[in-house]
Design an enzyme around this catalytic site. Structure first.
Site, PDB file in Angstrom:
ATOM      1  N   GLU A 121      11.701 -25.545  16.393  1.00  0.00           N
ATOM      2  CA  GLU A 121      11.847 -23.961  16.048  1.00  0.00           C
ATOM      3  C   GLU A 121      10.797 -23.489  15.257  1.00  0.00           C
ATOM      4  OE1 GLU A 121      15.904 -23.848  14.721  1.00  0.00           O
ATOM      5  OE2 GLU A 121      16.689 -23.649  17.000  1.00  0.00           O
TER       6      GLU A 121
ATOM      7  N   ASP B 288      23.561 -27.758  19.892  1.00  0.00           N
ATOM      8  CA  ASP B 288      23.832 -27.423  18.415  1.00  0.00           C
ATOM      9  C   ASP B 288      25.043 -26.668  18.022  1.00  0.00           C
ATOM     10  OD1 ASP B 288      22.664 -26.282  16.282  1.00  0.00           O
ATOM     11  OD2 ASP B 288      21.418 -24.548  17.230  1.00  0.00           O
TER      12      ASP B 288
ATOM     13  N   GLU C 146      28.636 -21.643  11.604  1.00  0.00           N
ATOM     14  CA  GLU C 146      27.698 -20.592  12.627  1.00  0.00           C
ATOM     15  C   GLU C 146      28.416 -20.170  14.163  1.00  0.00           C
ATOM     16  OE1 GLU C 146      24.011 -22.731  13.067  1.00  0.00           O
ATOM     17  OE2 GLU C 146      23.171 -21.061  14.220  1.00  0.00           O
TER      18      GLU C 146
HETATM   19  C1  BDP Z   1      20.461 -23.986  14.493  1.00  0.00           C
HETATM   20  C2  BDP Z   1      20.699 -22.625  13.517  1.00  0.00           C
HETATM   21  C3  BDP Z   1      19.259 -22.482  12.946  1.00  0.00           C
HETATM   22  C4  BDP Z   1      18.851 -23.760  12.107  1.00  0.00           C
HETATM   23  C5  BDP Z   1      18.771 -24.776  13.390  1.00  0.00           C
HETATM   24  C6  BDP Z   1      18.286 -26.131  12.518  1.00  0.00           C
HETATM   25  O1  BDP Z   1      20.541 -21.417  14.268  1.00  0.00           O
HETATM   26  O2  BDP Z   1      19.288 -21.476  11.944  1.00  0.00           O
HETATM   27  O3  BDP Z   1      17.329 -23.588  11.692  1.00  0.00           O
HETATM   28  O4  BDP Z   1      19.955 -25.000  13.832  1.00  0.00           O
HETATM   29  O5  BDP Z   1      19.468 -26.819  12.685  1.00  0.00           O
HETATM   30  O6  BDP Z   1      21.927 -24.205  14.712  1.00  0.00           O
HETATM   31  O7  BDP Z   1      17.291 -26.420  12.442  1.00  0.00           O
END
Ligand code: BDP
Length: 713
Positions: free
Chosen positions: A304, A378, A406
């Site tokens: 990401e 996720d 989340e």
């Molecule tokens: C996702 C989240 C994000 C996190 C990412 C992670 O939306 O904010 O940075 O995972 O785990 O669930 O790195």
């Protein structure tokens, strides 16, 4: 006139005595309500004999004394020698007398404890002992828990030792005190006022964690800021570490891979560049000058948008090993995250972490753990277990759960997560034949690893009750208890937490425990039934938005995951589709690969299914989807009724808070149901079955909703 003032004062006193803002969490130590039991306890406890003077001993002693004072309404004498009915706490090395009890501590290791009713100097005493001071502290918390939960203490024989070595919270806290995916206010780390100002919260945080066995905390966000590695911040981190140390809690930090460039003035962060390696060696050594027992670092790399070794054509192992070499001389570890997926890779996101990491098995240094999320995508309401579990026998894998909600209703939904945690732990990977559960991968027993870990992304903020929703405290609690003992059941943990946090009344425990235990399943059903996943709002992840098809990257789009059209819905991950199932052992594959036998909870995770497909209930898929969404909303309404009937058993503050939050939850469940069904109906072209209440709005309305300031984003 006078009388009415007296009445008012009386009412006010009653009210305030019965108010609870939730700050004390499960460490409330209010007087035991059952008068007979309280008398029994009082008779059974004459005082405490607690030799030793380490900071851990002193902290545990103060917890024991203040806990008993609250529970028994009596200040206990600290005895110079054990008397009849003493509580004796300590290690054999702190007092000869404790050694004379000859309790065999060989099986409890560095953190375990034994609580036993023994005879010392011919007197009946309760001995709380372990090999270490921290073991004794854990024993003290256990003993207090017995009283809080109104258990018998007259004939104790308890041996307890943690199943998992590193029991961690991961804070996704930023240096500006915002919390990524935080729904309980701002970060509790008051960086600006540290190191000079030590908020009482830090101590209470440590107490709460120690009481459930958590022994490490990663202070900073995985989307890391290199500044935390600079001197002013290390001084602040060191101050926190000092507060936590007596409670057996180590601090860890996240490391931004590009730190050598950003704060080190180097041109590169290439892990094979000797200058870079040297920079990290120095940096890590510097950290240890501030925090001699620093735990290690957690890294999110090439994920990401975060920088990582692949920016330099190197592998994740190259990156992790560079840190490992710098940490090894100090005894620190690297937790390297497997949460990687790339928009540019044309393969199913489900498969990417496995494809990346499986070939690296055995290539990591001894002090590296690969940290794997519970599922392949996720933290969705329900995910199959991550295919890396069982697939990397040569590497210790650290379980990453998300305690913060989340994707589970965020700040407002009552969702008890232990059933989710357990579902994953109990899943069978079959990697070494039947019974190769994820729990055994994680606790190291399957592949003989001694470095073991479980982490939860914290749901803690500076809200007065720490977690926003009063019931979200249970998820923090469950993480700690399960990391200590993966064998506990969700029901046991809920029972315990409710007794400690609310009340021991059966009329309260029975219905509210039931409510907690069903909460996760019904949340799945009003959000993502039958294996739907990742259909929430873009960015903030709040509320439903299955229609989104224009996110910054395709694999952030709900349409990527549900693939609905006029004929079918779901993601084919069998051999005719992405074949993600091939990443599992044949037995697991077999469980899921046939559309007719696949457990329906996972159906749309693995199959594209015709709207006309006949489900086990006899309904077709569309009708079943409607049934799931509608019955889940009904269940939320039942939850409300259950809670409303508890008014007399709960303090006024928390009763009202939960009541209001359940009302929001009900509205949001209806919103999920209506928005999702209207949207999927635009493909299925089928009517809502007879008798269901009609959506209050049309699809365009739900699609028009915007939440620019939704929290945690
Ligand atoms: C996702 C989240 C994000 C996190 C990412 C992670 O939306 O904010 O940075 O995972 O785990 O669930 O790195």
């Amino acid at each position: 006139m006078k009388l009415s003032i007296i009445v008012l004062v009386f009412v006010f006193n009653c009210f305030s005595a019965f108010a609870d803002n939730g700050y004390r969490l499960w460490l409330r130590y209010d007087p035991i309500e059952n008068v007979q039991l309280k008398q029994q306890y009082n008779n059974a406890i004459s005082g405490v004999f607690y030799p030793g003077s380490s900071s851990t001993i002193l902290a545990a002693k103060s917890e024991l004394v203040s806990g008993l004072k609250g529970l028994l309404s009596r200040q206990l004498a600290e005895q110079q020698a054990p008397a009849a009915n003493s509580i004796v706490a300590g290690t054999p090395s702190t007092a000869k007398l404790i050694a004379s009890a000859n309790v065999d501590l060989s099986a409890v290791g560095n953190e375990g404890y034994i609580i036993r009713t023994v005879s010392l100097n011919g007197k009946k005493t309760t001995l709380i002992t372990g090999n270490t001071d921290i073991g004794v502290m854990y024993g003290v918390y256990h003993f207090l828990r017995l009283l809080q939960a109104n258990q018998q203490i007259s004939n104790l024989a308890i041996t307890s030792t943690p199943k998992i070595k590193l029991r961690l919270l991961n804070h996704w806290d930023n240096l500006d005190r915002t919390v990524e995916r935080g729904y309980a206010g701002f970060s509790i780390w008051d960086w600006h006022r540290l190191p000079g100002y030590l908020d009482q919260r830090y101590t209470d945080y440590a107490r709460a964690n120690a009481s459930i066995g958590i022994n490490g905390t990663v202070l900073t966000n995985v989307n890391a800021n290199a500044l935390v590695l600079t001197k002013p911040y290390l001084e602040k981190v060191s101050a926190l570490a000092k507060v936590f140390r007596p409670y057996g809690i180590k601090v860890y930090l996240t490391a931004r891979f590009s730190a050598p460039v950003e704060i080190g003035g180097l041109k590169s962060a290439d892990p094979l560049d000797p200058l870079v390696q040297e920079w990290w060696k120095q940096k890590i050594a510097e950290i240890y000058t501030y925090i001699p027992d620093f735990g290690g670092i957690l890294v999110k790399a090439n994920s990401e948008g975060q920088p990582g070794p692949q920016n330099y054509g190197r592998s994740h192992a190259d990156g992790a090993n560079m840190f490992a070499d710098a940490l090894a001389p100090h005894g620190g570890i690297v937790m390297w995250r497997a949460f990687v997926y790339s928009n540019e890779t044309p393969d199913d996101r489900f498969k990417q972490a496995y494809n990346e990491f499986k070939p690296l098995d055995g290539k990591f240094r001894k002090n590296v753990m690969v940290q794997v999320k519970n599922g392949p995508i996720d933290f969705q309401p329900r995910e199959p277990f991550h295919p890396l579990f069982g697939a990397m026998p040569g590497t210790p894998l650290l379980m990453e759960y998300q305690v913060t909600q989340e994707y589970l209703g965020q700040a407002t939904h009552l969702v008890y997560e232990a059933p989710l945690f357990k579902e994953v732990l109990d899943a069978d990977t079959y990697s070494k034949g039947a019974g190769s559960t994820v729990a055994k991968v994680i606790d190291g027993s399957l592949d003989q690893h001694s470095l073991t870990g479980m982490a939860g992304v914290a749901n803690i903020g500076n809200d007065i009750n720490w977690t926003g929703h009063p019931f979200a405290q249970a998820n923090w609690y469950a993480l700690g208890r399960l990391a200590w003992n993966t064998g506990l059941s969700s029901a046991q943990i809920a029972d315990e937490w409710l007794r400690l946090t609310f009340s021991n009344k059966t009329a309260f425990i029975t219905p509210v425990k039931k409510l907690m235990l069903s909460s996760r399943d019904l949340m799945v059903n009003y959000m993502t039934p039958l294996g739907l996943h990742h259909i929430m709002g873009n960015g903030h992840h709040y509320g439903p938005a299955p229609w989104t098809n224009r996110a910054a990257r395709a694999d952030w789009d709900p349409v990527y995951y549900h693939r609905a059209d006029s004929i079918a819905i779901g993601f084919d991950r069998t051999a005719t589709g992405s074949n993600a199932l091939a990443q599992y052992a044949p037995e697991v594959r077999k469980l899921y690969e046939n559309v007719n036998t696949c457990p329906e909870d996972y159906l749309l995770w693995f199959h594209r299914v015709l709207w006309t497909h006949k489900m086990k209930s006899g309904r077709n898929l569309w009708d079943e989807l409607c049934f799931k969404y509608y019955s889940a909303v009904d269940s939320v309404r039942l939850m409300q009724q259950t809670w409303n009937a508890q008014k007399a058993n709960v303090d006024a503050d928390r009763f009202e808070q939960v009541k209001m939050l359940l009302a929001v939850q009900e509205q949001e469940a209806v919103w999920w149901r209506d928005a999702c069904l209207l949207y999927f109906q635009s493909y299925s072209k089928r009517p809502l079955p007879e008798g269901y209440e009609k959506p209050a709005h049309n699809l365009a309305y739900y699609q028009s909703l915007r939440f620019p300031y939704a929290p945690g984003n």
